[in-house]
Scaffold this motif. Structure first.
Motif, PDB file in Angstrom:
ATOM      1  N   SER A  49       0.800  -1.225   0.000  1.00 34.16           N
ATOM      2  CA  SER A  49       0.000   0.000   0.000  1.00 34.16           C
ATOM      3  C   SER A  49       0.836   1.280   0.000  1.00 34.16           C
ATOM      4  O   SER A  49       0.440   2.286  -0.601  1.00 34.16           O
ATOM      5  CB  SER A  49      -0.956   0.012   1.194  1.00 34.16           C
ATOM      6  OG  SER A  49      -0.232  -0.068   2.404  1.00 34.16           O
ATOM      7  N   GLU A  66     -11.494   6.268   1.827  1.00 36.80           N
ATOM      8  CA  GLU A  66     -11.595   5.028   1.049  1.00 36.80           C
ATOM      9  C   GLU A  66     -10.245   4.322   0.963  1.00 36.80           C
ATOM     10  O   GLU A  66     -10.177   3.091   1.051  1.00 36.80           O
ATOM     11  CB  GLU A  66     -12.120   5.333  -0.358  1.00 36.80           C
ATOM     12  CG  GLU A  66     -13.606   5.659  -0.396  1.00 36.80           C
ATOM     13  CD  GLU A  66     -14.079   6.099  -1.765  1.00 36.80           C
ATOM     14  OE1 GLU A  66     -15.229   5.762  -2.141  1.00 36.80           O
ATOM     15  OE2 GLU A  66     -13.303   6.780  -2.480  1.00 36.80           O
ATOM     16  N   VAL A  69      -9.530   2.591   4.244  1.00 36.25           N
ATOM     17  CA  VAL A  69     -10.214   1.300   4.339  1.00 36.25           C
ATOM     18  C   VAL A  69      -9.414   0.242   3.584  1.00 36.25           C
ATOM     19  O   VAL A  69      -9.218  -0.880   4.074  1.00 36.25           O
ATOM     20  CB  VAL A  69     -11.646   1.399   3.772  1.00 36.25           C
ATOM     21  CG1 VAL A  69     -12.281   0.008   3.662  1.00 36.25           C
ATOM     22  CG2 VAL A  69     -12.500   2.296   4.646  1.00 36.25           C
ATOM     23  N   PHE A  70      -8.936   0.593   2.389  1.00 32.75           N
ATOM     24  CA  PHE A  70      -8.135  -0.339   1.595  1.00 32.75           C
ATOM     25  C   PHE A  70      -6.890  -0.784   2.368  1.00 32.75           C
ATOM     26  O   PHE A  70      -6.531  -1.963   2.369  1.00 32.75           O
ATOM     27  CB  PHE A  70      -7.716   0.332   0.283  1.00 32.75           C
ATOM     28  CG  PHE A  70      -6.702  -0.450  -0.508  1.00 32.75           C
ATOM     29  CD1 PHE A  70      -7.051  -1.624  -1.152  1.00 32.75           C
ATOM     30  CD2 PHE A  70      -5.389  -0.013  -0.596  1.00 32.75           C
ATOM     31  CE1 PHE A  70      -6.110  -2.354  -1.881  1.00 32.75           C
ATOM     32  CE2 PHE A  70      -4.445  -0.728  -1.315  1.00 32.75           C
ATOM     33  CZ  PHE A  70      -4.807  -1.903  -1.967  1.00 32.75           C
ATOM     34  N   SER A  72      -6.370  -0.738   5.734  1.00 30.05           N
ATOM     35  CA  SER A  72      -6.617  -1.410   7.007  1.00 30.05           C
ATOM     36  C   SER A  72      -7.374  -2.718   6.881  1.00 30.05           C
ATOM     37  O   SER A  72      -7.300  -3.568   7.777  1.00 30.05           O
ATOM     38  CB  SER A  72      -7.399  -0.477   7.944  1.00 30.05           C
ATOM     39  OG  SER A  72      -8.661  -0.144   7.386  1.00 30.05           O
ATOM     40  N   ILE A  73      -8.094  -2.916   5.768  1.00 32.76           N
ATOM     41  CA  ILE A  73      -8.908  -4.128   5.638  1.00 32.76           C
ATOM     42  C   ILE A  73      -8.045  -5.375   5.499  1.00 32.76           C
ATOM     43  O   ILE A  73      -8.506  -6.495   5.726  1.00 32.76           O
ATOM     44  CB  ILE A  73      -9.896  -4.001   4.455  1.00 32.76           C
ATOM     45  CG1 ILE A  73     -11.081  -4.955   4.659  1.00 32.76           C
ATOM     46  CG2 ILE A  73      -9.205  -4.260   3.113  1.00 32.76           C
ATOM     47  CD1 ILE A  73     -12.222  -4.723   3.687  1.00 32.76           C
ATOM     48  N   SER A 115      -9.474  -4.023 -10.577  1.00 30.48           N
ATOM     49  CA  SER A 115     -10.337  -3.066  -9.870  1.00 30.48           C
ATOM     50  C   SER A 115     -10.612  -1.813 -10.711  1.00 30.48           C
ATOM     51  O   SER A 115      -9.699  -1.233 -11.303  1.00 30.48           O
ATOM     52  CB  SER A 115      -9.682  -2.647  -8.549  1.00 30.48           C
ATOM     53  OG  SER A 115      -9.581  -3.736  -7.681  1.00 30.48           O
ATOM     54  N   ALA A 118     -13.585   1.215  -5.599  1.00 33.97           N
ATOM     55  CA  ALA A 118     -13.140   0.868  -4.251  1.00 33.97           C
ATOM     56  C   ALA A 118     -13.594  -0.517  -3.813  1.00 33.97           C
ATOM     57  O   ALA A 118     -12.862  -1.220  -3.116  1.00 33.97           O
ATOM     58  CB  ALA A 118     -13.645   1.915  -3.259  1.00 33.97           C
ATOM     59  N   TRP A 119     -14.797  -0.955  -4.219  1.00 32.06           N
ATOM     60  CA  TRP A 119     -15.351  -2.200  -3.657  1.00 32.06           C
ATOM     61  C   TRP A 119     -14.535  -3.423  -4.062  1.00 32.06           C
ATOM     62  O   TRP A 119     -14.226  -4.270  -3.235  1.00 32.06           O
ATOM     63  CB  TRP A 119     -16.821  -2.350  -4.046  1.00 32.06           C
ATOM     64  CG  TRP A 119     -17.052  -2.619  -5.509  1.00 32.06           C
ATOM     65  CD1 TRP A 119     -17.187  -1.697  -6.503  1.00 32.06           C
ATOM     66  CD2 TRP A 119     -17.183  -3.912  -6.133  1.00 32.06           C
ATOM     67  NE1 TRP A 119     -17.371  -2.307  -7.704  1.00 32.06           N
ATOM     68  CE2 TRP A 119     -17.383  -3.672  -7.516  1.00 32.06           C
ATOM     69  CE3 TRP A 119     -17.152  -5.218  -5.674  1.00 32.06           C
ATOM     70  CZ2 TRP A 119     -17.544  -4.703  -8.443  1.00 32.06           C
ATOM     71  CZ3 TRP A 119     -17.313  -6.250  -6.592  1.00 32.06           C
ATOM     72  CH2 TRP A 119     -17.512  -5.992  -7.954  1.00 32.06           C
ATOM     73  N   ASP A 122     -11.140  -3.370  -2.325  1.00 28.55           N
ATOM     74  CA  ASP A 122     -11.206  -3.796  -0.923  1.00 28.55           C
ATOM     75  C   ASP A 122     -11.405  -5.305  -0.801  1.00 28.55           C
ATOM     76  O   ASP A 122     -10.841  -5.944   0.102  1.00 28.55           O
ATOM     77  CB  ASP A 122     -12.345  -3.067  -0.204  1.00 28.55           C
ATOM     78  CG  ASP A 122     -12.066  -1.582  -0.050  1.00 28.55           C
ATOM     79  OD1 ASP A 122     -10.889  -1.187  -0.172  1.00 28.55           O
ATOM     80  OD2 ASP A 122     -13.017  -0.813   0.177  1.00 28.55           O
ATOM     81  N   ARG A 125      -8.036  -6.878  -1.396  1.00 30.20           N
ATOM     82  CA  ARG A 125      -7.145  -6.677  -0.240  1.00 30.20           C
ATOM     83  C   ARG A 125      -7.564  -7.563   0.936  1.00 30.20           C
ATOM     84  O   ARG A 125      -6.718  -8.120   1.639  1.00 30.20           O
ATOM     85  CB  ARG A 125      -7.210  -5.198   0.172  1.00 30.20           C
ATOM     86  CG  ARG A 125      -6.240  -4.761   1.239  1.00 30.20           C
ATOM     87  CD  ARG A 125      -4.837  -4.678   0.734  1.00 30.20           C
ATOM     88  NE  ARG A 125      -3.974  -3.942   1.666  1.00 30.20           N
ATOM     89  CZ  ARG A 125      -2.664  -3.993   1.652  1.00 30.20           C
ATOM     90  NH1 ARG A 125      -2.028  -4.726   0.753  1.00 30.20           N
ATOM     91  NH2 ARG A 125      -1.956  -3.308   2.524  1.00 30.20           N
ATOM     92  N   PHE A 126      -8.867  -7.716   1.127  1.00 28.91           N
ATOM     93  CA  PHE A 126      -9.376  -8.584   2.194  1.00 28.91           C
ATOM     94  C   PHE A 126      -8.958 -10.033   1.951  1.00 28.91           C
ATOM     95  O   PHE A 126      -8.534 -10.739   2.880  1.00 28.91           O
ATOM     96  CB  PHE A 126     -10.897  -8.474   2.271  1.00 28.91           C
ATOM     97  CG  PHE A 126     -11.528  -9.415   3.251  1.00 28.91           C
ATOM     98  CD1 PHE A 126     -11.639  -9.071   4.591  1.00 28.91           C
ATOM     99  CD2 PHE A 126     -12.000 -10.660   2.839  1.00 28.91           C
ATOM    100  CE1 PHE A 126     -12.219  -9.953   5.504  1.00 28.91           C
ATOM    101  CE2 PHE A 126     -12.575 -11.542   3.749  1.00 28.91           C
ATOM    102  CZ  PHE A 126     -12.686 -11.185   5.079  1.00 28.91           C
TER     103      PHE A 126
END
Length: 458
Positions: A49, A66, A69-70, A72-73, A115, A118-119, A122, A125-126
């Motif tokens: 990141s 946003e 979130v990317f 920290s997820i 991608s 954002a969805w 994420d 990344r998750f």
């Protein structure tokens, strides 16, 4: 002539023994290399990141929230991976768990590559986080279970070295590659590992536990070569130990808090607590901000010095852990991190009170270099070595999940509360870790896993 013939006949079996030992070590080294590719993947995910923040934010029109979130997820996915890692490794085997982890990581990188918003970013990344949450548990366990006792510490310490190399490589390559291409490079170690898993053996201890006797003996023969005595000795030792556990079913997390397991759980949970709450992730994630606050007009040189110290010192740790022992390295490391934090804290106190302002940047840099170098020599690598050694095989799944979950929660908590930690300074945690290691942590150098676990959990 008779004397010479006698000496020659004595030398031949000795040379043959050494040749067999070298061949068997090559098998162990290959298996370890394949396994620690998962640790390299761990580092790649952690280092992704930072170099791509501005590019991803611009290309996908992300807000700061946003992108946060990317970033920290990954830890959220890793925490869920940690919860399930022990059960997966117990049910699917160590190799099966690594295959699952690689699969999730590859899927995550592909999602990031494609991608458009954002969805999906994420989700990718998750999935990567879930994969490395499993890797963080199964790689140390596998290496600990296949390695001979004389080199087990050094091979387990390679895990932290590969994490550092993976993070540093991704950071450097990320300054030259476009973010989508950088995501594709994260697939490479997973593909090599998936291929390599076909050529290495499963953990013999897991095979014995689940009752695959033929595969158990075959795995020991691959690890020990043609040395029948070594195979027979280790097989008997493993089976004798498993017989003492045969009336004890696999445990849940609540069962871990029985008296007989409390010592090993205290060691594992305590080491991970001190490793994470000593502040390493806060310092690593926000080093640029720290150096800027210290008064560096351009913190680039300080950042390069901070980043470059990790790899060589972690490599030294891998060499020392089987020569000096686990406990001396942890004590030296805890003392060094305490001194490094204290120097940095005093430096900022001097800045606040306008004392020796010209020395503050140099003192802060010195403190953080001492902190980072000390962490790399012991608290970075050695807890993972001990975690692969201290838990009996019937509780490894539940215990590993618990400790792994604590690791990822600590990583998230420290990075999230960084500004508070900067005002407070984690030097108190580092000082407490000296006492903990001295009073609670045993020395495991040169002992088999069964000897270690019997002594700790007796």
């Amino acid at each position: 002539m008779g004397l010479e013939n006698g000496e020659s006949s004595m030398k031949e079996p000795l040379l043959l023994h050494h040749a067999k030992e070298r061949r068997s070590l090559k098998v162990v080294f290959l298996a370890t290399f394949v396994a620690v590719l998962g640790s390299y993947e761990f580092g790649s995910c952690m280092g992704y990141s930072a170099p791509v923040q501005s590019a991803i934010t611009k290309d996908l029109h992300l807000s700061i929230a946003e992108f946060s979130v990317f970033g920290s997820i990954l830890n959220v996915g890793a925490m869920i991976g940690a919860i399930t890692s022990g059960r997966i490794a117990d049910f699917m085997g160590r190799k099966g768990a690594m295959r699952i982890s690689s699969g999730f990581s590859i899927t995550g990188w592909i999602a990031i590559y494609f991608s458009k918003g954002a969805w999906l970013l994420d989700i990718g990344r998750f999935l990567c986080g879930y994969g490395i949450g499993i890797f963080a548990y199964v790689v140390p366990i596998y290496v600990g279970e296949i390695a001979p006792k004389d080199v087990r510490g050094g091979l387990a310490a390679l895990i932290q070295l590969m994490i550092v190399i993976g993070a540093s490589t991704t950071f450097v390559v990320g300054t030259a590659l476009e973010w989508r291409l950088l995501a594709l490079t994260g697939i490479i170690p997973c593909l090599i590992q998936l291929l390599g898993l076909n050529f290495i053996c499963e953990s013999p201890r897991w095979l014995a536990k689940v009752g695959y006797e033929k595969e158990f003996y075959n795995a020991l023969k691959r690890l020990h070569g043609d040395d029948e005595d070594a195979v027979s000795h280790e097989a008997n030792e493993i089976q004798d130990y498993l017989q003492t556990l045969e009336y004890q079913s696999n445990t849940t997390m609540l069962d871990l808090f029985q008296t007989k397991y409390m010592h090993s759980i205290t060691i594992g949970v305590g080491l991970m607590m001190f490793q994470q709450f000593g502040g390493i992730n806060g310092v690593a994630f926000y080093a640029n901000q720290i150096f800027t606050s210290a008064g560096f007009s351009s913190p680039k040189i300080a950042m390069i010095a901070f980043a470059s110290i990790q790899i060589p010192i972690t490599a030294v740790s891998a060499f020392l852990v089987d020569n000096c022992g686990r406990k001396p390295l942890l004590l030296a490391s805890s003392t060094g991190t305490f001194l490094g934090c204290l120097i940095a804290a005093v430096s900022f106190l001097m800045k606040e009170h306008n004392l020796l302002q010209q020395w503050v940047p140099l003192l802060v840099l010195s403190g953080l270099l001492i902190f980072e170098g000390s962490f790399a020599i012991g608290m970075g690598a050695v807890p993972w070595v001990l975690l692969s050694e201290i838990f009996p095989i019937n509780v490894k799944g539940a215990a590993g999940s618990l400790v792994n979950l604590e690791h990822w929660f600590g990583a998230w908590a420290v990075s999230y509360t960084f500004n508070f930690l900067m005002d407070w300074s984690p030097s108190g945690v580092c000082a407490a870790s000296i006492i903990f290691v001295n009073k609670v942590v045993p020395e495991t150098k040169g002992r088999t896993l069964e000897e270690i676990q019997a002594s700790i959990n007796s």
